[in-house]
Write an enzyme that holds these catalytic residues in place. Structure first.
Site, PDB file in Angstrom:
ATOM      1  N   ARG A   1       0.837  -1.194   0.000  1.00  0.00           N
ATOM      2  CA  ARG A   1       0.000   0.000   0.000  1.00  0.00           C
ATOM      3  C   ARG A   1       0.869   1.241   0.000  1.00  0.00           C
ATOM      4  O   ARG A   1       1.905   1.287   0.642  1.00  0.00           O
ATOM      5  CB  ARG A   1      -0.904   0.018   1.232  1.00  0.00           C
ATOM      6  CG  ARG A   1      -2.216  -0.711   1.032  1.00  0.00           C
ATOM      7  CD  ARG A   1      -3.136  -0.573   2.220  1.00  0.00           C
ATOM      8  NE  ARG A   1      -2.502  -1.043   3.425  1.00  0.00           N
ATOM      9  CZ  ARG A   1      -1.973  -0.265   4.354  1.00  0.00           C
ATOM     10  NH1 ARG A   1      -2.055   1.050   4.252  1.00  0.00           N
ATOM     11  NH2 ARG A   1      -1.392  -0.784   5.409  1.00  0.00           N
TER      12      ARG A   1
ATOM     13  N   TYR B   1      -2.137  -3.332  -6.595  1.00  0.00           N
ATOM     14  CA  TYR B   1      -1.863  -4.008  -5.325  1.00  0.00           C
ATOM     15  C   TYR B   1      -3.098  -4.056  -4.414  1.00  0.00           C
ATOM     16  O   TYR B   1      -3.808  -3.058  -4.264  1.00  0.00           O
ATOM     17  CB  TYR B   1      -0.711  -3.311  -4.581  1.00  0.00           C
ATOM     18  CG  TYR B   1      -0.563  -3.877  -3.192  1.00  0.00           C
ATOM     19  CD1 TYR B   1       0.024  -5.125  -3.002  1.00  0.00           C
ATOM     20  CD2 TYR B   1      -1.097  -3.233  -2.085  1.00  0.00           C
ATOM     21  CE1 TYR B   1       0.094  -5.691  -1.741  1.00  0.00           C
ATOM     22  CE2 TYR B   1      -1.026  -3.789  -0.818  1.00  0.00           C
ATOM     23  CZ  TYR B   1      -0.437  -5.020  -0.656  1.00  0.00           C
ATOM     24  OH  TYR B   1      -0.384  -5.593   0.590  1.00  0.00           O
TER      25      TYR B   1
ATOM     26  N   LYS C   1      -9.924  -2.122   2.200  1.00  0.00           N
ATOM     27  CA  LYS C   1      -9.513  -0.978   3.015  1.00  0.00           C
ATOM     28  C   LYS C   1     -10.294   0.277   2.637  1.00  0.00           C
ATOM     29  O   LYS C   1     -10.654   1.083   3.495  1.00  0.00           O
ATOM     30  CB  LYS C   1      -8.004  -0.751   2.896  1.00  0.00           C
ATOM     31  CG  LYS C   1      -7.177  -1.933   3.425  1.00  0.00           C
ATOM     32  CD  LYS C   1      -7.482  -2.220   4.854  1.00  0.00           C
ATOM     33  CE  LYS C   1      -7.003  -3.538   5.394  1.00  0.00           C
ATOM     34  NZ  LYS C   1      -5.618  -3.740   5.674  1.00  0.00           N
TER      35      LYS C   1
ATOM     36  N   HIS D   1     -10.026  -2.110  11.991  1.00  0.00           N
ATOM     37  CA  HIS D   1      -8.993  -2.981  11.399  1.00  0.00           C
ATOM     38  C   HIS D   1      -8.681  -4.101  12.407  1.00  0.00           C
ATOM     39  O   HIS D   1      -7.646  -4.093  13.057  1.00  0.00           O
ATOM     40  CB  HIS D   1      -7.758  -2.117  11.134  1.00  0.00           C
ATOM     41  CG  HIS D   1      -6.673  -2.780  10.336  1.00  0.00           C
ATOM     42  ND1 HIS D   1      -5.364  -2.359  10.375  1.00  0.00           N
ATOM     43  CD2 HIS D   1      -6.689  -3.819   9.470  1.00  0.00           C
ATOM     44  CE1 HIS D   1      -4.628  -3.098   9.569  1.00  0.00           C
ATOM     45  NE2 HIS D   1      -5.406  -4.001   9.013  1.00  0.00           N
TER      46      HIS D   1
ATOM     47  N   SER E   1      -0.841  -3.435  10.167  1.00  0.00           N
ATOM     48  CA  SER E   1      -0.539  -4.334   9.055  1.00  0.00           C
ATOM     49  C   SER E   1       0.710  -5.156   9.365  1.00  0.00           C
ATOM     50  O   SER E   1       1.700  -4.621   9.867  1.00  0.00           O
ATOM     51  CB  SER E   1      -0.315  -3.519   7.791  1.00  0.00           C
ATOM     52  OG  SER E   1      -1.447  -2.724   7.535  1.00  0.00           O
TER      53      SER E   1
ATOM     54  N   CYS F   1       1.278  -7.361  11.638  1.00  0.00           N
ATOM     55  CA  CYS F   1       1.622  -7.474  13.061  1.00  0.00           C
ATOM     56  C   CYS F   1       0.869  -8.600  13.759  1.00  0.00           C
ATOM     57  O   CYS F   1       0.796  -8.630  14.985  1.00  0.00           O
ATOM     58  CB  CYS F   1       1.376  -6.156  13.778  1.00  0.00           C
ATOM     59  SG  CYS F   1       2.548  -4.877  13.281  1.00  0.00           S
TER      60      CYS F   1
ATOM     61  N   ASP G   1      -9.045  -9.436   9.348  1.00  0.00           N
ATOM     62  CA  ASP G   1      -8.575  -8.083   9.017  1.00  0.00           C
ATOM     63  C   ASP G   1      -9.556  -6.960   9.362  1.00  0.00           C
ATOM     64  O   ASP G   1      -9.124  -5.881   9.711  1.00  0.00           O
ATOM     65  CB  ASP G   1      -8.234  -8.014   7.519  1.00  0.00           C
ATOM     66  CG  ASP G   1      -7.261  -6.889   7.182  1.00  0.00           C
ATOM     67  OD1 ASP G   1      -6.219  -6.777   7.855  1.00  0.00           O
ATOM     68  OD2 ASP G   1      -7.551  -6.108   6.265  1.00  0.00           O
TER      69      ASP G   1
ATOM     70  N   ARG H   1       1.984 -12.062  -0.789  1.00  0.00           N
ATOM     71  CA  ARG H   1       0.684 -12.352  -0.158  1.00  0.00           C
ATOM     72  C   ARG H   1      -0.013 -13.527  -0.812  1.00  0.00           C
ATOM     73  O   ARG H   1       0.277 -13.907  -1.937  1.00  0.00           O
ATOM     74  CB  ARG H   1      -0.219 -11.114  -0.286  1.00  0.00           C
ATOM     75  CG  ARG H   1       0.325  -9.880   0.426  1.00  0.00           C
ATOM     76  CD  ARG H   1      -0.604  -9.403   1.488  1.00  0.00           C
ATOM     77  NE  ARG H   1       0.004  -8.421   2.369  1.00  0.00           N
ATOM     78  CZ  ARG H   1      -0.517  -8.097   3.542  1.00  0.00           C
ATOM     79  NH1 ARG H   1      -1.636  -8.658   3.961  1.00  0.00           N
ATOM     80  NH2 ARG H   1       0.067  -7.214   4.316  1.00  0.00           N
TER      81      ARG H   1
HETATM   82  P1  GTP Z   1      -2.184  -7.592   7.442  1.00  0.00           P
HETATM   83  O1  GTP Z   1      -2.745  -8.615   6.534  1.00  0.00           O
HETATM   84  O2  GTP Z   1      -1.128  -6.760   6.791  1.00  0.00           O
HETATM   85  O3  GTP Z   1      -3.225  -6.713   8.068  1.00  0.00           O
HETATM   86  O4  GTP Z   1      -1.314  -8.364   8.587  1.00  0.00           O
HETATM   87  P2  GTP Z   1      -1.684  -9.224   9.890  1.00  0.00           P
HETATM   88  O5  GTP Z   1      -1.890  -8.309  11.057  1.00  0.00           O
HETATM   89  O6  GTP Z   1      -2.767 -10.187   9.599  1.00  0.00           O
HETATM   90  O7  GTP Z   1      -0.304  -9.996  10.191  1.00  0.00           O
HETATM   91  P3  GTP Z   1       0.066 -11.552  10.069  1.00  0.00           P
HETATM   92  O8  GTP Z   1      -0.699 -12.415  11.031  1.00  0.00           O
HETATM   93  O9  GTP Z   1       0.023 -11.927   8.648  1.00  0.00           O
HETATM   94  O10 GTP Z   1       1.579 -11.537  10.578  1.00  0.00           O
HETATM   95  C1  GTP Z   1       2.591 -10.795   9.933  1.00  0.00           C
HETATM   96  C2  GTP Z   1       3.951 -11.261  10.340  1.00  0.00           C
HETATM   97  O11 GTP Z   1       4.084 -11.296  11.777  1.00  0.00           O
HETATM   98  C3  GTP Z   1       4.276 -12.676   9.853  1.00  0.00           C
HETATM   99  O12 GTP Z   1       5.588 -12.686   9.325  1.00  0.00           O
HETATM  100  C4  GTP Z   1       4.183 -13.513  11.091  1.00  0.00           C
HETATM  101  O13 GTP Z   1       5.031 -14.629  11.034  1.00  0.00           O
HETATM  102  C5  GTP Z   1       4.578 -12.551  12.222  1.00  0.00           C
HETATM  103  N1  GTP Z   1       3.902 -12.921  13.497  1.00  0.00           N
HETATM  104  C6  GTP Z   1       2.584 -13.134  13.684  1.00  0.00           C
HETATM  105  N2  GTP Z   1       2.309 -13.501  14.965  1.00  0.00           N
HETATM  106  C7  GTP Z   1       3.506 -13.502  15.611  1.00  0.00           C
HETATM  107  C8  GTP Z   1       3.890 -13.793  16.970  1.00  0.00           C
HETATM  108  O14 GTP Z   1       3.088 -14.133  17.843  1.00  0.00           O
HETATM  109  N3  GTP Z   1       5.218 -13.655  17.265  1.00  0.00           N
HETATM  110  C9  GTP Z   1       6.139 -13.282  16.329  1.00  0.00           C
HETATM  111  N4  GTP Z   1       7.415 -13.180  16.689  1.00  0.00           N
HETATM  112  N5  GTP Z   1       5.815 -13.018  15.036  1.00  0.00           N
HETATM  113  C10 GTP Z   1       4.517 -13.119  14.683  1.00  0.00           C
HETATM  114  C1  SPV Z   2      -2.819  -4.328   5.379  1.00  0.00           C
HETATM  115  O1  SPV Z   2      -1.842  -3.735   4.881  1.00  0.00           O
HETATM  116  O2  SPV Z   2      -3.272  -4.047   6.514  1.00  0.00           O
HETATM  117  C2  SPV Z   2      -3.464  -5.429   4.645  1.00  0.00           C
HETATM  118  C3  SPV Z   2      -3.090  -5.628   3.250  1.00  0.00           C
HETATM  119  O3  SPV Z   2      -4.341  -6.087   5.173  1.00  0.00           O
HETATM  120  S1  SPV Z   2      -3.957  -4.519   2.220  1.00  0.00           S
HETATM  121  O4  SPV Z   2      -5.258  -5.114   1.895  1.00  0.00           O
HETATM  122  O5  SPV Z   2      -3.192  -4.338   1.027  1.00  0.00           O
HETATM  123  O6  SPV Z   2      -4.151  -3.278   2.899  1.00  0.00           O
HETATM  124 MN    MN Z   3      -4.725  -5.392   7.289  1.00  0.00          MN
END
Ligand code: GTP
Ligand code: SPV
Ligand code: MN
Length: 592
Positions: free
Chosen positions: A76, A204, A213, A233, A255, A257, A282, A374
């Site tokens: 983004r 993207y 979003k 979010h 994002s 996290c 999400d 992704r």
């Molecule tokens: P968006 O789709 O961007 O909104 O992201 P999200 O908040 O759904 O994040 P996601 O669960 O995909 O995690 C993103 C990254 O954080 C990945 O590389 C995971 O491996 C890492 N991660 C997730 N949970 C943990 C955790 O409990 N500990 C650690 N160290 N890393 C984590």
């Molecule tokens: C984020 O960045 O928080 C996502 C991916 O979930 S996107 O849909 O591209 O914003």
């Molecule tokens: Mn997100």
């Protein structure tokens, strides 16, 4: 190429708008997407024939496809995202703003003729289950077949949306064109007053799949402020206790996290009596129910998740749902035409094709998969989907979690003293930046409620809305902050995270329902090590203590930076939040 059929609607508002957009964009043909399986098959075949999609090895990953984006279009672009309200004040200091009439004119010049030689697809869609009173209807016009196929995964599209719309004029008007994918001519613009989105120059995810979003957060949050609800979010999960009680949890993390990971968590053996089932990963829309509790729905139909770091140990449910019928963007390819990314299971292959299509050999210092590569997959692929996922009235939330990526200061978990204090903790949440957005990685920025990039109006007013909401929720969820990412002096994570986060969730549910013990710290209620179920956890006690610790000195300086943050947001930050800050500072100084 799919040949345009007759218009499937008599809705004069919709037809007039589509005609007007076609006149501007000048496509070769206009194709109305009906959402059928036959159509998806034909579109997929066309995407393969034109090189937009590459089929993956059908033995290893049946029904799955790969695509590679323009290297300048991988995340983004917040600096090119605008909220175009009549005044700059309405958009507030955290949003980029442009004047609506000027913006329409500026983008119209880019859209003019941008679809020559292309098909213009019209995608009617519903966010939410069609029968839900929460549902929102949008229509996305796009010249990208990749967007059509991904919208089919992420939203409910086609005929069902037109049926729900009928002859009404009440639908979000979304115009999207990849145009020449030039970052100099890339704009993602929101017109909340017009219920309109114009996005140009990017293919993207969050820039191009307009239901996500743009509509379900930026436009929806604007409406939610007017109408008295919340568009957030947040991931949504069902937690079933060993005793068979069901609790629902919502969690806002920025994002990349950990929302997807938390929503799909599998508990460690010692806590195997718990079951976590996914409702959303999400976005959550939340409204007050008749019984005075806060009810949440996930308006999406699929998951658009981060690939790197995902494996059968960290997120087995995600790996299983990606075994078939999944799309992958900007990951690496193996020699036998399967996907690969940093952190996936198994040995690192000797040779790969990297996300840019170049040969890659083991030991290379470059990433093989883009850090923000992704996957997209329909929710129904999830092996641990909650049976409440499609419930039109949503699920009653017991706990709201605010989180982020903080190497220092913020403990593993804290419970707020009350709603306003919880709003304070959410409003001041910070996180180290990730690859999900373009720009520098690893710097702390304030990301209130993980909504910095997604709140469609003034941030201080949004905080006021959160405070105001409690008046209308007789039985509110308890608010917590969590941080899985605190590090030791050597830069190693103190807490193992992933499945082990169940131990924290169990405590959170215990607190929300009145069972679990805690101590009072100056900044919130925290578990003592003995308040957590640590059975079978391989973690040195001093590491746990360090993960849980509230350090008065660190917090004194943290609270100081909150003052700067509020100052940056200007005069609309509610006075109650500055009072919270002073109270907390007094407590921290007394403890220090
Ligand atoms: P968006 O789709 O961007 O909104 O992201 P999200 O908040 O759904 O994040 P996601 O669960 O995909 O995690 C993103 C990254 O954080 C990945 O590389 C995971 O491996 C890492 N991660 C997730 N949970 C943990 C955790 O409990 N500990 C650690 N160290 N890393 C984590
Ligand atoms: C984020 O960045 O928080 C996502 C991916 O979930 S996107 O849909 O591209 O914003
Ligand atoms: Mn997100």
């Amino acid at each position: 190429m799919l040949v345009a059929k007759d218009r499937p609607t008599t809705n004069t508002h919709l037809v007039a708008w589509v005609d007007e957009m076609a006149k501007m964009c000048k496509p070769d043909q206009v194709y109305w997407v009906d959402g059928s399986d036959a159509e998806a098959k034909a579109l997929t075949a066309e995407a393969v024939a034109t090189g937009v999609l590459t089929p993956l090895n059908p033995q290893k990953r049946p029904g799955s496809f790969y695509s590679r984006s323009d290297p300048n279009d991988v995340a983004r672009t917040e600096e090119l995202t605008f909220v175009c309200t009549p005044t700059k004040e309405e958009a507030g200091p955290t949003n980029n703003w442009m004047e609506p009439a000027e913006t329409y004119a500026k983008l119209a010049a880019i859209y003019d003729g941008a679809m020559r030689g292309r098909t213009m697809y019209v995608i009617p869609y519903v966010m939410g289950t069609p029968e839900s009173p929460f549902a929102m209807i949008g229509v996305e016009i796009t010249d990208s077949i990749y967007v059509v196929l991904n919208m089919r995964i992420m939203a409910r599209i086609g005929k069902l949306a037109l049926d729900r719309l009928g002859e009404s004029n009440s639908f979000n008007r979304g115009l999207h064109s990849v145009a020449d994918c030039d970052p100099q001519r890339r704009y993602i613009c929101h017109f909340p007053q017009d219920d309109t989105i114009w996005s140009v120059g990017s293919g993207y995810g969050g820039n191009a799949l307009l239901g996500k979003k743009c509509l379900a957060l930026r436009i929806a949050s604007y409406l939610a402020n007017d109408e008295g609800w919340l568009a957030e979010h947040m991931m949504l999960a069902e937690a079933e206790s060993p005793e068979g009680e069901t609790h629902f949890i919502a969690g806002a993390f920025p994002s990349a996290c950990g929302k997807t990971n938390l929503a799909m968590l599998i508990p460690p053996d010692a806590l195997a009596g718990w079951k976590i089932r996914t409702i959303g990963d999400d976005i959550a829309w939340m409204r007050v129910g008749d019984d005075g509790r806060l009810y949440a729905v996930n308006p999406e139909f699929g998951f658009f998740g981060v690939a790197p770091g995902t494996n059968y140990h960290t997120n087995p449910n995600a790996m299983r749902m990606l075994e078939r019928d999944a799309f992958f963007t900007n990951v690496a390819l193996t020699e036998d035409n399967d996907v690969w990314w940093e952190g996936i299971d198994g040995e690192v292959p000797e040779r790969l094709t990297d996300w840019r299509g170049r040969p890659w050999t083991k030991g290379s210092r470059e990433y093989a998969a883009h850090p923000n590569s992704r996957f997209t997959v329909q929710m129904k692929n999830s092996p641990a989907l909650s049976r409440f996922t499609e419930d039109p009235k949503g699920v009653p939330i017991s706990a709201i979690l605010f989180g982020g990526r903080r190497s220092t200061t913020v403990p593993l978990v804290l419970q707020s003293f009350n709603w306003p204090h919880g709003v304070y903790l959410g409003a001041t949440a910070g996180s180290e930046t990730t690859a999900a957005i373009t720009g520098t990685i690893g710097v702390i920025r304030r990301d209130p409620m993980a909504m910095l990039a997604f709140c469609g109006y003034d941030m201080g007013t949004y905080f006021g809305h959160w405070l105001e909401m409690s008046k209308h929720i007789p039985d509110p969820p308890k608010i917590f902050i969590v941080n899985w990412f605190r590090k030791d002096a050597a830069g190693k994570f103190l807490w193992p995270g992933y499945g082990e986060n169940m131990r924290v969730l169990e405590w959170i549910i215990g607190r929300a329902t009145g069972g679990a013990g805690a101590i009072e710290t100056p900044v919130g209620w925290a578990p003592r090590p003995g308040d957590l179920d640590l059975t079978g956890l391989d973690l040195a006690p001093e590491r746990l203590t360090a993960a849980l610790r509230v350090d008065p000195d660190e917090w004194a300086s943290e609270l100081g930076t909150h003052a700067d943050w509020f100052a940056k947001l200007g005069g609309t930050v509610p006075a109650a939040l500055e009072l919270q800050r002073k109270l907390l500072l007094t407590s921290v100084e007394a403890a220090g």
